[in-house]
Design an enzyme around this catalytic site. Structure first.
Site, PDB file in Angstrom:
ATOM      1  N   HIS A   1      79.670   3.319  43.940  1.00 46.55           N
ATOM      2  CA  HIS A   1      79.245   4.387  43.018  1.00 46.55           C
ATOM      3  C   HIS A   1      80.432   5.004  42.312  1.00 46.55           C
ATOM      4  O   HIS A   1      81.590   4.777  42.669  1.00 46.55           O
ATOM      5  CB  HIS A   1      78.425   5.446  43.762  1.00 46.55           C
ATOM      6  CG  HIS A   1      79.173   6.191  44.837  1.00 46.55           C
ATOM      7  ND1 HIS A   1      80.077   7.190  44.553  1.00 46.55           N
ATOM      8  CD2 HIS A   1      79.136   6.077  46.185  1.00 46.55           C
ATOM      9  CE1 HIS A   1      80.570   7.664  45.700  1.00 46.55           C
ATOM     10  NE2 HIS A   1      80.019   7.011  46.698  1.00 46.55           N
TER      11      HIS A   1
ATOM     12  N   CYS B   1      81.442   4.432  51.664  1.00 48.43           N
ATOM     13  CA  CYS B   1      81.055   3.992  50.326  1.00 48.43           C
ATOM     14  C   CYS B   1      82.294   3.549  49.543  1.00 48.43           C
ATOM     15  O   CYS B   1      83.415   3.915  49.864  1.00 48.43           O
ATOM     16  CB  CYS B   1      80.342   5.107  49.572  1.00 48.43           C
ATOM     17  SG  CYS B   1      78.638   5.345  50.102  1.00 48.43           S
TER      18      CYS B   1
END
Length: 209
Positions: A139, A155
């Site tokens: 992301h 992440c």
């Protein structure tokens, strides 16, 4: 983009002040070192064109073009204890995604908001690509200075313009290979501790620690 104030579950406006230090948006532009900027490079791999390869220990993400070439992006990755390896597929893509911190993250950081609408200031940035049925995503980030660092909860974070570029190249089902490797010993990793109450303004500085 949405400029109306985001409202929490209690009906009060939610602000980025509730975010952990490593997610506080940065106001000043950051110039990445040349090696972390998006560029086409030679990259020997047996993976077919269209595959994403994440080199965790060097904080690079490669999008394989084929013919020994790849687009290389600088990324931020999991801090010590939050790195992972394996093969996943992109299970979902979202533009300006809403953020629901996973249960595991809320257990570690109970002060986090339970929901944050998509838009500037959202920790997932401009785009998110969800990996299989895991809590992990590729992301965007509003903290360019964290690119090249081991700071996340697993992440893979990218500059908003880079994640938008990658987003346009990949499709649901794209294979993602995360190579073994964590932060070298002694690497500075961002603290996951909540900011002391009343010192929200100091939070961005903590992320640089």
């Amino acid at each position: 983009c949405r400029s109306s104030p985001q409202v929490g579950s209690d009906g009060r406006p939610m602000t980025v002040a509730a975010l952990p230090p490593e997610e506080q948006p940065e106001a000043a532009p950051v110039q990445l070192p040349p090696n972390l900027r998006r560029q086409e490079v030679s990259f020997a791999t047996k993976e077919p064109a269209g595959t994403i390869v994440v080199d965790t220990s060097n904080t690079y993400l490669y999008y394989i073009l084929g013919g020994g070439r790849a687009v290389r992006y600088g990324v931020r990755v999991g801090r010590d204890g939050f790195t992972w390896t394996g093969v996943q597929k992109i299970s979902r893509k979202a533009e300006w995604p809403d953020w629901y911190p996973p249960t595991e993250m809320i257990e570690r950081q109970p002060y986090l908001p339970r929901f944050m609408a998509g838009g500037p200031g959202n920790p997932l940035g401009a785009r998110a690509m969800y990996l299989g049925s895991t809590v992990y995503r590729i992301h965007g980030t509003n903290q360019p200075s964290t690119i090249g660092k081991f700071v996340s909860s697993g992440c893979i974070g990218m500059l908003n313009e880079d994640v938008s570029d990658l987003f346009d190249r990949v499709k649901v089902g794209t294979r993602v290979v995360v190579m073994p490797g964590g932060p070298p010993p002694g690497t500075a990793t961002a603290s996951a501790a909540p900011p002391p109450s009343g010192s929200v303004a100091a939070a961005p500085a903590q992320a640089q620690a």
